[in-house]
Design an enzyme around this catalytic site. Structure first.
Site, PDB file in Angstrom:
ATOM      1  N   SER A   1       0.821  -1.221   0.000  1.00 21.70           N
ATOM      2  CA  SER A   1       0.000   0.000   0.000  1.00 21.70           C
ATOM      3  C   SER A   1       0.849   1.262   0.000  1.00 21.70           C
ATOM      4  O   SER A   1       0.451   2.283   0.551  1.00 21.70           O
ATOM      5  CB  SER A   1      -0.930   0.019   1.216  1.00 21.70           C
ATOM      6  OG  SER A   1      -0.199   0.304   2.403  1.00 21.70           O
ATOM      7  N   GLY A   2       2.018   1.204  -0.643  1.00 17.94           N
ATOM      8  CA  GLY A   2       2.772   2.425  -0.886  1.00 17.94           C
ATOM      9  C   GLY A   2       2.080   3.223  -1.970  1.00 17.94           C
ATOM     10  O   GLY A   2       0.943   2.920  -2.365  1.00 17.94           O
TER      11      GLY A   2
ATOM     12  N   ILE B   1      -1.467   1.961  -3.763  1.00 15.46           N
ATOM     13  CA  ILE B   1      -2.690   2.706  -3.463  1.00 15.46           C
ATOM     14  C   ILE B   1      -3.224   3.432  -4.690  1.00 15.46           C
ATOM     15  O   ILE B   1      -4.442   3.528  -4.901  1.00 15.46           O
ATOM     16  CB  ILE B   1      -2.450   3.686  -2.300  1.00 15.46           C
ATOM     17  CG1 ILE B   1      -2.375   2.914  -0.981  1.00 15.46           C
ATOM     18  CG2 ILE B   1      -3.531   4.743  -2.224  1.00 15.46           C
ATOM     19  CD1 ILE B   1      -3.666   2.216  -0.570  1.00 15.46           C
TER      20      ILE B   1
ATOM     21  N   MET C   1      12.920   6.999  -3.665  1.00 11.32           N
ATOM     22  CA  MET C   1      12.950   6.743  -5.103  1.00 11.32           C
ATOM     23  C   MET C   1      11.828   7.514  -5.779  1.00 11.32           C
ATOM     24  O   MET C   1      10.752   6.985  -6.076  1.00 11.32           O
ATOM     25  CB  MET C   1      12.887   5.247  -5.362  1.00 11.32           C
ATOM     26  CG  MET C   1      14.149   4.538  -4.864  1.00 11.32           C
ATOM     27  SD  MET C   1      14.103   2.768  -5.102  1.00 11.32           S
ATOM     28  CE  MET C   1      15.769   2.299  -4.609  1.00 11.32           C
TER      29      MET C   1
ATOM     30  N   HIS D   1      11.342  13.582  -8.749  1.00 11.48           N
ATOM     31  CA  HIS D   1      11.818  14.928  -8.449  1.00 11.48           C
ATOM     32  C   HIS D   1      13.113  14.900  -7.639  1.00 11.48           C
ATOM     33  O   HIS D   1      13.939  15.797  -7.763  1.00 11.48           O
ATOM     34  CB  HIS D   1      10.736  15.765  -7.755  1.00 11.48           C
ATOM     35  CG  HIS D   1       9.973  15.073  -6.682  1.00 11.48           C
ATOM     36  ND1 HIS D   1       8.984  14.164  -6.934  1.00 11.48           N
ATOM     37  CD2 HIS D   1      10.043  15.162  -5.329  1.00 11.48           C
ATOM     38  CE1 HIS D   1       8.466  13.729  -5.791  1.00 11.48           C
ATOM     39  NE2 HIS D   1       9.107  14.320  -4.798  1.00 11.48           N
TER      40      HIS D   1
ATOM     41  N   HIS E   1      -8.335  34.369  -1.144  1.00 14.60           N
ATOM     42  CA  HIS E   1      -9.636  33.798  -0.793  1.00 14.60           C
ATOM     43  C   HIS E   1     -10.589  33.920  -1.983  1.00 14.60           C
ATOM     44  O   HIS E   1     -10.608  34.949  -2.653  1.00 14.60           O
ATOM     45  CB  HIS E   1     -10.235  34.566   0.397  1.00 14.60           C
ATOM     46  CG  HIS E   1     -11.638  34.155   0.731  1.00 14.60           C
ATOM     47  ND1 HIS E   1     -11.913  33.024   1.458  1.00 14.60           N
ATOM     48  CD2 HIS E   1     -12.833  34.724   0.429  1.00 14.60           C
ATOM     49  CE1 HIS E   1     -13.223  32.910   1.601  1.00 14.60           C
ATOM     50  NE2 HIS E   1     -13.819  33.935   0.982  1.00 14.60           N
TER      51      HIS E   1
END
Length: 487
Positions: A202-203, A207, A338, A341, A466
């Protein structure tokens, strides 16, 4: 020798091609060796095409909930799998072509083939690079070598930068076979949609694919060894994300492992062991193995040259330099995290150090953001709450929920959380963690703040527009100091 350069980069992924461009900008005669795809895994089989798939899933989700926005869509809405995959591959191809253009623009020679380092004559270079014809598996008709490339032969450079990336890690006995057990390669181009899918790990990769297939109507189960999904994330954030994913129908089993897989003609049965020692069998049409990646260090000649490696990665200093003078490594092959970027920044640092650019600093890995593009998105930088406490900091923690933000409510995306962690003594921002809509875009604000050594005072005195989601970033800071305004 005639095939001689100042810098040769082996591998044209994000780290490699960016490194080559920066070298050329600095006036260094540069070449890049690639055996398979310009742009590497990221552009062809990783970061970019997966985001295209996830975008299709997001649009499908919005269409299925059009009534929540006051819209009525006639007829059944359903995904066209082949069209979804085709779009994803088209996005990838467009960017790969762009890398070829950048090589030409910056006068970087592209050498097409398999590279291997061999010992060179003393005083010539740290090593020679023998380039042979790539294997049949590497060459794909959809992505032939760009025009005007060099090929087989022997090349040399004063500085050789290894940027060969990584590949999916395989667990013994549960090795991917391309049919029933997939890696991200097969998961990205399924010939047909499975009805049931098991995701092992589930990295970010696991996911993201679980989120995509779940949105496409597949019955998805995720098995994770650790107590939390996305284990590197702050536990509060991953817990929030888990609840949202489960609300969407995703099944998640933590503190469990797939110990064995039985294969049938067109399905698998996974034996899942839980922490209490019990085993349950889960049947699925396909299984995605997403248990991490390992560096591509084999068959490069590194061992013969004496280049030091550790756990499948090249050992480097803060500037990419290996144990052998004139040989460097960047990106996934140089170790975690890993991330594309990280590879890009490492490549720039490495080549600027080579060129003698003043003021070059080693990469500070504590300030590298991480992003997971599931629904809801997850993004973070710096220390988690638990890690900050482990490091001995006395901390202040701020939180702000999406449900109290006007823009999030207007978007129909009011489920999320922004969390900030400060050093109580100095006001230093130690970490920022987010879950919710577009947090992968928002996180860079905190990354810049950390790089500038911004304190809570400066953040609280910054004016945020805003209505925007970014207002929650400031509110989270205010909350850490008991000054929150809108919650």
């Amino acid at each position: 020798m005639s095939n001689s350069y100042d810098v040769i980069v082996i591998g044209s992924g994000p780290g490699g091609y960016v490194c080559a461009i920066r070298a050329a900008q600095l006036g260094l005669k540069t070449a890049i060796v690639e055996r398979e795809h310009l742009g590497g895994i990221c552009l062809n089989w990783g970061c970019i095409p997966t985001k295209a798939l996830l975008r299709s899933a997001e649009v499908l989700h919005l269409a299925e909930h059009a009534d929540a926005y006051g819209l009525k869509l006639e007829g059944k809405i359903s995904p066209d799998l082949q069209a979804v995959v085709k779009r994803s591959r088209g996005v990838s191809g467009r960017l790969t072509t762009g890398v070829g253009f950048l090589m030409k623009k910056n006068k970087i020679d592209v050498i097409w083939g398999e590279a291997k380092l061999t010992k060179a004559a003393k005083g010539v270079a740290p090593a020679e690079i023998k380039v042979s014809k790539p294997g049949k598996k590497a060459m794909e008709p959809q992505n032939p070598p760009p025009k005007n490339t060099l090929g087989e032969g022997t090349y040399a450079a004063k500085h050789i930068i290894v940027a060969t990336g990584a590949r999916p890690r395989a667990l013994p006995g549960i090795e991917p076979d391309g049919k029933l057990i997939w890696t991200y390669f097969e998961a990205m181009v399924p010939p047909e949609m499975p009805k049931k899918l098991l995701v092992m790990g589930s990295g970010a990769i696991g996911i993201e694919f679980a989120s995509f297939y779940n949105a496409m109507g597949v019955d998805v189960t995720v098995v994770e060894l650790m107590p939390n999904i996305m284990p590197v994330e702050d536990s509060e954030i991953s817990g929030f994300a888990r609840k949202q994913l489960e609300k969407q129908g995703l099944k998640i089993i933590t503190e469990a492992k797939v110990s064995k897989v039985d294969k049938a003609a067109d399905s698998v049965t996974a034996h899942v062991e839980t922490k209490d020692g019990k085993t349950q069998k889960i049947e699925a049409d396909r299984l995605i193995s997403a248990v991490g990646v390992q560096g591509n260090i084999e068959n490069l000649g590194l061992e013969e040259l004496g280049v030091k490696t550790d756990r499948g990665c090249v050992v480097i200093d803060g500037y990419g330099k290996s144990s052998i003078e004139g040989i460097y490594a960047i990106g996934d092959v140089a170790g975690p995290p890993m991330l594309a970027h990280k590879a890009e920044h490492e490549g720039v640092i490495c080549v600027e150090k080579i060129a003698g650019v003043p003021g070059v600093h080693p990469l500070d890995k504590s300030m590298i953001p991480g992003c997971t593009y599931c629904h809801p998105q997850v993004a973070s930088v710096g220390l988690t709450e638990a890690k900050a406490k482990e490091a001995g900091y006395e901390i202040r923690v701020g939180r702000f929920p999406f449900v109290a933000n006007g823009k999030a409510i207007a978007l129909g995306e009011d489920q999320g959380l922004v969390k900030t962690i400060f050093d109580k003594k100095t006001g230093q921002l130690l970490g920022a963690h987010m879950v919710g809509a577009e947090v992968t875009e928002l996180i860079e604000g905190f990354v810049v703040a950390m790089n500038l050594e911004t304190t809570e005072e400066e953040l609280m005195h910054s004016v945020f527009p805003h209505p925007t989601l970014s207002e929650m970033m400031k509110e989270s800071v205010l909350d850490a100091y008991d000054r929150v305004l809108n919650a």
